[in-house]
Design a protein around this motif. Structure first.
Motif: not given
Length: 370
Positions: A234, A230, A253, A255-256
């Motif tokens: 980013v 996660s 994950l 959706d991230t």
């Protein structure tokens, strides 16, 4: 080349019907311009099915889904049905489709179109050229494990129970899908779990590693804990090619990863079953976004994720990769020309309604195939 394969459309709730109307335009275009023909039927799922039948998925609809060559689903749910019992909420219809169709592998691409780089919450250099495929196990794990439920304790407290459980065969079959996809991409799979604190995660790591050594060692395999993955998504998202993970972590994950691209309204997904003896694979395709009840019925929805989901159906269920490429390239061209719906609107671009975006895409398909 003509095709008489069947397509079951389940628009669902909220903006599902509006977006699916634009898919119908593309289906008609394929029939008229490419001689790619489908036997198209339509039915109810989610809140719409509850209003009509009292259940989120009627048995007759389930039977039709099992018979279809592919199912295209819009979205389910909305505040109208929030107070229903958990067992008959709109989302239960979606879960039943996945379970009874045995759709164990969920493919969610996170692709950042060049024209939407600035829409991402990350710096352009981190997401420019981003192309990740997340393969999520879809029919096992904590969402389906037993025992589950809420119980009253003798001391007056209540306890909620969900069970995270996986078997060897469940892990191996979804891992095989990930290795096969990586073979057609950059040749790298990152398997994600929590083997440090969960026995199911340890089994996952061991079985994926074992399968890798059984004829899949042409693929570069790495392992990562879900919390670290996660963070890495980013931090440096382009380090990933194919991410393989379980149902719970895949839900989070993906959706991230979706938000790295700038809008949930742009992302499709595919849910695939096993290939049978006749070479047929049950499959369902759906956009990543939800039913967006706040804009439903206002012609404001972004239909591109649903249209791109149809493109995935062309690729994986109907063996029409050329037509899938044509749709994806036409979407990219539209975005490059500054055509936008409200969710991806930017300064200097042209704001289109849902139906206008569908019409614009059909015109672009005409131009691309001229």
């Amino acid at each position: 080349m003509a095709s008489n394969k069947s397509l079951l459309i389940l628009p669902g709730d909220g903006i599902g019907a509006e977006a699916m109307g634009q898919v119908r335009k593309v289906v008609d275009w394929m029939d008229n311009r490419r001689s790619v023909t489908f036997d198209v039927s339509e039915d109810l799922v989610g809140g719409a099915a509850i209003d009509r039948h009292g259940v989120p998925l009627a048995d007759e609809t389930m039977d039709r889904a099992l018979e279809a060559d592919a199912v295209l689903l819009g979205a389910v749910g909305g505040p109208k049905w929030d107070n229903l019992d958990f067992s008959i909420k709109p989302e239960r219809g979606l879960l039943r489709l996945r379970k009874e169709m045995e759709l164990f592998a969920n493919l969610r691409p996170a692709l950042c179109f060049d024209a939407l780089v600035e829409a991402s919450s990350l710096k352009p250099e981190l997401v420019s050229g981003l192309d990740i495929m997340i393969v999520r196990e879809l029919t096992g794990g904590v969402y389906f494990g037993e025992p589950r439920g809420i119980e009253d304790l003798e001391n007056g407290e209540r306890r909620g129970i969900n069970t995270q459980v996986y078997t060897t065969s469940e892990i191996r079959r979804v891992a095989e899908v990930a290795f096969d996809l990586a073979r057609k991409r950059d040749g790298r799979v990152c398997s994600v779990e929590k083997a440090n604190v969960m026995e199911s995660g340890l089994l996952w790591r061991e079985e994926v590693s074992k399968l890798h050594g059984e004829g899949n060692d042409d693929i570069e395999l790495s392992h990562m804990y879900a919390d670290n993955c996660s963070m890495q998504l980013v931090r440096t998202p382009k380090q990933f090619d194919v991410i393989l993970t379980d149902n719970l972590f895949g839900d989070m994950l993906s959706d991230t990863a979706a938000m790295l691209t700038g809008s949930l309204g742009m992302l499709p997904s595919a849910s695939l079953g096993s290939v049978d003896a006749l070479g047929r694979r049950k499959a369902m395709y759906e956009p990543v976004h939800g039913s967006a009840p706040d804009i439903a019925g206002q012609d404001k929805a972004n239909p591109l994720a649903t249209i791109l989901s149809f493109a995935m159906a062309l690729r994986y269920s109907y063996d029409h990769g050329e037509e899938a490429d044509l749709i994806e390239q036409s979407v990219a061209t539209l975005l490059k020309e500054g055509k936008r719906t409200g969710d991806i609107m930017a300064e200097g671009c042209e704001l289109l309604s849902c139906s206008q975006m569908g019409d614009a895409l059909v015109r672009k398909l005409d131009e691309a195939s001229a």
